[in-house]
Design an enzyme around this catalytic site. Structure first.
Site, PDB file in Angstrom:
ATOM      1  N   GLY A  67       0.842  -1.189   0.000  1.00 10.63           N
ATOM      2  CA  GLY A  67       0.000   0.000   0.000  1.00 10.63           C
ATOM      3  C   GLY A  67       0.879   1.242   0.000  1.00 10.63           C
TER       4      GLY A  67
ATOM      5  N   GLY B  80       0.593  -5.146   1.039  1.00 15.76           N
ATOM      6  CA  GLY B  80      -0.683  -5.088   0.319  1.00 15.76           C
ATOM      7  C   GLY B  80      -0.634  -5.727  -1.049  1.00 15.76           C
TER       8      GLY B  80
ATOM      9  N   GLU C  48       5.791  -5.799   7.595  1.00 14.04           N
ATOM     10  CA  GLU C  48       5.072  -4.817   8.413  1.00 14.04           C
ATOM     11  C   GLU C  48       5.590  -4.626   9.833  1.00 14.04           C
ATOM     12  OE1 GLU C  48       2.249  -5.980   5.151  1.00 14.04           O
ATOM     13  OE2 GLU C  48       3.656  -7.023   6.436  1.00 14.04           O
TER      14      GLU C  48
ATOM     15  N   ASP D  76      -1.397  -7.638   7.228  1.00 13.32           N
ATOM     16  CA  ASP D  76      -2.860  -7.556   7.139  1.00 13.32           C
ATOM     17  C   ASP D  76      -3.314  -8.074   5.774  1.00 13.32           C
ATOM     18  OD1 ASP D  76      -1.724  -5.377   5.800  1.00 13.32           O
ATOM     19  OD2 ASP D  76      -3.359  -4.012   6.301  1.00 13.32           O
TER      20      ASP D  76
END
Length: 366
Positions: free
Chosen positions: A68, A117, A140, A148
């Site tokens: 992301g 992401g 992360e 996630d």
């Protein structure tokens, strides 16, 4: 052949196939709000279009997708607009859910970097093609976040405790390792990708999934991970990363290192020491809970967790690491990440779209 340019997502229309190319090469195809919105729109449209049999997803340049757009999130938090980033995450998780429960075959070509992401928009799909250029990681915990985009579902289903290892340390996997652990379904040398894509575009109307599977099997190779690969240390990984807490995992690794000095163990301990204490603790709990949850439940829970991270009231990790020591990140603080966000202006749990006519492969994930 029609080629539609939507700047950040290129759309190539073949008779029965749609080829989508993530097109922000200078940003390593990091996902913007524009890209996530467009991908969701296209995937939903193709699902109900009887002429579309296969969807191929790939990246422009040297990355598939590096994750992301983290810089935009940091900027929003700095401006006190954490809700804007949380809303972006909700949309991204909705896209992950649609891909995980998709009724048509998604073929992702991972010829380059796949991180964060970026994993979310490929690993939930039916076919994932790694190459000799693939570099996969969920980095992360070193950024003050947690894996996630449905990672707690995916990582918890890798063999033994390999998922805990990958998620906690941010370890990089190459194409051969992705294939060996099941994150990739096939391995195809990059020089053969053009021919592979051309053959996939010959799909008929009978059974597109079987057709794609047959073509991919004809192209795939089975490289063995290199000798120094973590994949040959599964016994140590299972012994250490099966422990109940982060502190116990680190102690177990350090004990292993005293018995038999090993550069890999030293590097693994170092990676854990450099990571955010809060991130490590919520990541371990997230993967453990993911083992017992369907993909939708995992995404709803991860959405709660990421909203707490953005809001920054339990611990301030995404911008500055607070607390700085594992022992200061108490269980009661970890628990709060898994509870609903109390928000005055109407924050709600993620509402996933209803899905119809699901194939057996998707129903198994619910």
């Amino acid at each position: 052949m029609a080629l539609e340019s939507h700047s950040q997502i290129l759309v190539e229309e073949k008779p029965s196939v749609r080829i989508l190319t993530l097109n922000r090469p200078k940003q390593l195809n990091a996902l913007s709000l524009n890209m996530v919105t467009r991908l969701l729109q296209l995937f939903l449209a193709y699902e109900v279009d009887p002429t579309v049999k296969l969807v191929i997803l790939k990246g422009q340049g040297r990355a598939f997708c590096a994750g992301g757009d983290v810089s935009a999130v940091v900027r929003d938090i700095g401006l006190g607009k954490w809700r804007r980033s949380a809303d972006f995450m909700s949309l991204e998780y909705t896209l992950n859910y649609v891909m995980a429960t998709y009724c048509k075959a998604q073929i992702s070509i991972l010829n380059g970097i796949v991180m964060g992401g970026g994993a979310g928009v490929c690993v939930h799909g039916r076919f994932r093609i790694a190459t000799e250029n693939t570099v996969f990681a969920m980095p992360e915990t070193a950024l003050g976040l947690f894996p996630d985009v449905g990672a707690s579902y995916l990582l918890s289903r890798l063999s033994g405790f390999f998922g805990e290892y990958v998620g906690l340390t941010g370890a990089r996997l190459n194409g051969a390792e992705m294939l060996a652990c099941g994150l990739a379904t096939h391995f195809v040398p990059s020089t053969r990708l053009t021919a592979l894509q051309a053959d996939l575009c010959k799909v008929g109307s009978s059974d597109p999934v079987t057709f794609a599977s047959t073509i991919l099997d004809a192209y795939t190779q089975h490289p063995h991970p290199e000798r120094q690969s973590a994949f040959y240390r599964l016994d140590v990984i299972d012994k250490c990363f099966s422990r109940r807490t982060i502190e116990e995992i680190m102690s177990a690794l350090e004990r292993e290192a005293t018995h038999k000095p090993d550069d890999w163990i030293s590097a693994t301990v170092e990676a854990l020491k450099k990571a955010s204490p809060a991130s490590l603790k919520i990541t371990l709990r997230s993967i453990r809970e993911g083992r017992l949850q369907g993909v939708g439940q995992c995404l709803i829970r991860e959405n709660r967790m990421v909203s707490h991270v953005m809001k920054g009231e339990i611990s301030k990790d995404f911008v500055e690491w607070e607390p700085r020591r594992l022992e200061d990140m108490k269980d009661i603080m970890v628990d709060k990440y898994f509870k609903r966000v109390e928000e005055e202006d109407g924050w709600e749990d993620l509402k996933l779209p209803p899905r119809k006519h699901l194939p057996a492969s998707a129903i198994a994930k619910l």
